[in-house]
Design a protein around this motif. Sequence first.
Motif, PDB file in Angstrom:
ATOM      1  N   PRO A  14       0.812  -1.226   0.000  1.00  0.00           N
ATOM      2  CA  PRO A  14       0.000   0.000   0.000  1.00  0.00           C
ATOM      3  C   PRO A  14       0.845   1.276   0.000  1.00  0.00           C
ATOM      4  O   PRO A  14       0.480   2.272  -0.638  1.00  0.00           O
ATOM      5  CB  PRO A  14      -0.829  -0.130   1.283  1.00  0.00           C
ATOM      6  CG  PRO A  14      -0.861  -1.584   1.579  1.00  0.00           C
ATOM      7  CD  PRO A  14       0.454  -2.117   1.100  1.00  0.00           C
ATOM      8  N   LEU A  56       2.042   1.943  -3.458  1.00  0.00           N
ATOM      9  CA  LEU A  56       0.948   2.451  -4.269  1.00  0.00           C
ATOM     10  C   LEU A  56       0.656   3.912  -3.940  1.00  0.00           C
ATOM     11  O   LEU A  56       0.367   4.721  -4.840  1.00  0.00           O
ATOM     12  CB  LEU A  56      -0.310   1.601  -4.034  1.00  0.00           C
ATOM     13  CG  LEU A  56      -1.557   1.955  -4.860  1.00  0.00           C
ATOM     14  CD1 LEU A  56      -1.257   1.831  -6.348  1.00  0.00           C
ATOM     15  CD2 LEU A  56      -2.729   1.067  -4.462  1.00  0.00           C
ATOM     16  N   ALA A  57       0.763   4.277  -2.659  1.00  0.00           N
ATOM     17  CA  ALA A  57       0.556   5.672  -2.268  1.00  0.00           C
ATOM     18  C   ALA A  57       1.642   6.569  -2.872  1.00  0.00           C
ATOM     19  O   ALA A  57       1.351   7.684  -3.334  1.00  0.00           O
ATOM     20  CB  ALA A  57       0.555   5.798  -0.740  1.00  0.00           C
ATOM     21  N   TYR A  78       0.757   7.084  -6.534  1.00  0.00           N
ATOM     22  CA  TYR A  78      -0.281   8.110  -6.691  1.00  0.00           C
ATOM     23  C   TYR A  78       0.292   9.512  -6.477  1.00  0.00           C
ATOM     24  O   TYR A  78      -0.077  10.462  -7.179  1.00  0.00           O
ATOM     25  CB  TYR A  78      -1.422   7.853  -5.709  1.00  0.00           C
ATOM     26  CG  TYR A  78      -2.392   6.789  -6.157  1.00  0.00           C
ATOM     27  CD1 TYR A  78      -2.979   6.828  -7.411  1.00  0.00           C
ATOM     28  CD2 TYR A  78      -2.740   5.737  -5.304  1.00  0.00           C
ATOM     29  CE1 TYR A  78      -3.869   5.858  -7.818  1.00  0.00           C
ATOM     30  CE2 TYR A  78      -3.642   4.757  -5.703  1.00  0.00           C
ATOM     31  CZ  TYR A  78      -4.200   4.825  -6.966  1.00  0.00           C
ATOM     32  OH  TYR A  78      -5.088   3.870  -7.367  1.00  0.00           O
ATOM     33  N   GLU A  81      -6.072  10.157  -3.645  1.00  0.00           N
ATOM     34  CA  GLU A  81      -5.911   8.715  -3.503  1.00  0.00           C
ATOM     35  C   GLU A  81      -4.728   8.388  -2.602  1.00  0.00           C
ATOM     36  O   GLU A  81      -4.786   7.451  -1.790  1.00  0.00           O
ATOM     37  CB  GLU A  81      -5.725   8.071  -4.885  1.00  0.00           C
ATOM     38  CG  GLU A  81      -6.951   8.116  -5.773  1.00  0.00           C
ATOM     39  CD  GLU A  81      -7.122   9.437  -6.487  1.00  0.00           C
ATOM     40  OE1 GLU A  81      -6.332  10.367  -6.183  1.00  0.00           O
ATOM     41  OE2 GLU A  81      -8.027   9.558  -7.327  1.00  0.00           O
ATOM     42  N   SER A  82      -3.656   9.169  -2.719  1.00  0.00           N
ATOM     43  CA  SER A  82      -2.492   8.939  -1.867  1.00  0.00           C
ATOM     44  C   SER A  82      -2.824   9.199  -0.400  1.00  0.00           C
ATOM     45  O   SER A  82      -2.401   8.444   0.492  1.00  0.00           O
ATOM     46  CB  SER A  82      -1.340   9.834  -2.318  1.00  0.00           C
ATOM     47  OG  SER A  82      -0.198   9.650  -1.501  1.00  0.00           O
ATOM     48  N   ASP A 118      -5.761   8.956   1.022  1.00  0.00           N
ATOM     49  CA  ASP A 118      -6.663   7.896   1.521  1.00  0.00           C
ATOM     50  C   ASP A 118      -5.883   6.647   1.909  1.00  0.00           C
ATOM     51  O   ASP A 118      -6.155   6.023   2.953  1.00  0.00           O
ATOM     52  CB  ASP A 118      -7.704   7.564   0.446  1.00  0.00           C
ATOM     53  CG  ASP A 118      -8.645   8.723   0.185  1.00  0.00           C
ATOM     54  OD1 ASP A 118      -8.764   9.589   1.072  1.00  0.00           O
ATOM     55  OD2 ASP A 118      -9.255   8.768  -0.909  1.00  0.00           O
ATOM     56  N   ILE A 119      -4.908   6.263   1.090  1.00  0.00           N
ATOM     57  CA  ILE A 119      -4.121   5.068   1.414  1.00  0.00           C
ATOM     58  C   ILE A 119      -3.274   5.304   2.658  1.00  0.00           C
ATOM     59  O   ILE A 119      -3.184   4.432   3.543  1.00  0.00           O
ATOM     60  CB  ILE A 119      -3.242   4.687   0.209  1.00  0.00           C
ATOM     61  CG1 ILE A 119      -4.113   4.285  -0.980  1.00  0.00           C
ATOM     62  CG2 ILE A 119      -2.296   3.542   0.580  1.00  0.00           C
ATOM     63  CD1 ILE A 119      -3.330   3.963  -2.242  1.00  0.00           C
ATOM     64  N   CYS A 120      -2.659   6.483   2.758  1.00  0.00           N
ATOM     65  CA  CYS A 120      -1.855   6.786   3.950  1.00  0.00           C
ATOM     66  C   CYS A 120      -2.715   6.807   5.208  1.00  0.00           C
ATOM     67  O   CYS A 120      -2.261   6.401   6.288  1.00  0.00           O
ATOM     68  CB  CYS A 120      -1.145   8.120   3.770  1.00  0.00           C
ATOM     69  SG  CYS A 120       0.162   8.104   2.520  1.00  0.00           S
ATOM     70  N   LYS A 152      -5.351   4.975   5.801  1.00  0.00           N
ATOM     71  CA  LYS A 152      -5.602   3.574   6.187  1.00  0.00           C
ATOM     72  C   LYS A 152      -4.371   2.959   6.831  1.00  0.00           C
ATOM     73  O   LYS A 152      -4.483   2.180   7.793  1.00  0.00           O
ATOM     74  CB  LYS A 152      -6.020   2.773   4.954  1.00  0.00           C
ATOM     75  CG  LYS A 152      -7.355   3.206   4.357  1.00  0.00           C
ATOM     76  CD  LYS A 152      -7.687   2.394   3.118  1.00  0.00           C
ATOM     77  CE  LYS A 152      -9.018   2.856   2.510  1.00  0.00           C
ATOM     78  NZ  LYS A 152      -9.342   2.087   1.274  1.00  0.00           N
ATOM     79  N   ILE A 153      -3.188   3.293   6.312  1.00  0.00           N
ATOM     80  CA  ILE A 153      -1.962   2.766   6.913  1.00  0.00           C
ATOM     81  C   ILE A 153      -1.780   3.292   8.326  1.00  0.00           C
ATOM     82  O   ILE A 153      -1.410   2.549   9.257  1.00  0.00           O
ATOM     83  CB  ILE A 153      -0.747   3.120   6.031  1.00  0.00           C
ATOM     84  CG1 ILE A 153      -0.859   2.463   4.664  1.00  0.00           C
ATOM     85  CG2 ILE A 153       0.551   2.715   6.715  1.00  0.00           C
ATOM     86  CD1 ILE A 153       0.259   2.854   3.705  1.00  0.00           C
ATOM     87  N   LYS A 161       1.777  11.535   3.779  1.00  0.00           N
ATOM     88  CA  LYS A 161       0.459  12.183   3.879  1.00  0.00           C
ATOM     89  C   LYS A 161       0.603  13.698   4.010  1.00  0.00           C
ATOM     90  O   LYS A 161      -0.176  14.451   3.423  1.00  0.00           O
ATOM     91  CB  LYS A 161      -0.306  11.622   5.065  1.00  0.00           C
ATOM     92  CG  LYS A 161      -1.739  12.143   5.144  1.00  0.00           C
ATOM     93  CD  LYS A 161      -2.544  11.486   6.249  1.00  0.00           C
ATOM     94  CE  LYS A 161      -3.967  12.035   6.278  1.00  0.00           C
ATOM     95  NZ  LYS A 161      -4.792  11.401   7.343  1.00  0.00           N
TER      96      LYS A 161
END
Length: 222
Positions: free
Chosen positions: A3, A6-7, A10, A18-19, A21-23, A25-26, A40
């Motif tokens: 993840p 992927l961040a 992005y 999108e970046s 959002d992934i950060c 969640k991490i 982030k």
Amino acid sequence: MDPLYLAFSYFRRRKYKESVDICTKILEKNPYDQAAWHLKTRALTGQVYVDEVEVDEEGMAEILMDDNVIANVARPGTSLRKPGTAQSGPSQGMRPTTQGGRPLSGFVRPGTQSGRPGTMEQAIRTPRTAHTARPVTSASGRFVRLGTASMLSTPDGPFINIARLNFAKYAARPNLAKGLFEYIFHHENDVRNALELAALATEASQFNDWWWKVALAKCYYR
């Protein structure tokens, strides 16, 4: 796929939402993940980043309040059009007038040149922002919009509680301090705390890092 990778992907493609959002969640799984935290902050800054080199744009207030104006009437004896002509009575060059038609006496009574309430002149003279006492310009309006954007991006509260940060600790870590500075300066629009962080980081780098000197100049200019 990882993840965090992927961040980063992005972020490089400027898909900041999108970046973020992934950060997020991490960080929900591991709040102490410094890589996700730093990424982030960079992504949130990228959403509202403005190049400070382009701050010299002229808005309506700068054009109307420009002091660099060529005099319409030449001073007596200096005009090349009518050399040596005698003027009868007081000339406009000797007694310039105000916008209201009154001759300037050297003294201004309170309220005589403040403009009528409700006019464009009064609206320009009256400061509208809470961050500065300057009249409303393109620059001050842009700073207010940046602060509003930061509030909308985190509806559940601020991502970083700036009041609880230990700036001295972050100043000693330039890899985190630079991203944190840009987040505070651009996203949160908190110039005072950004200035404090920049001053501590400049001292921690023994005044050899040009990046922090530019950061200090940005804060002083703002």
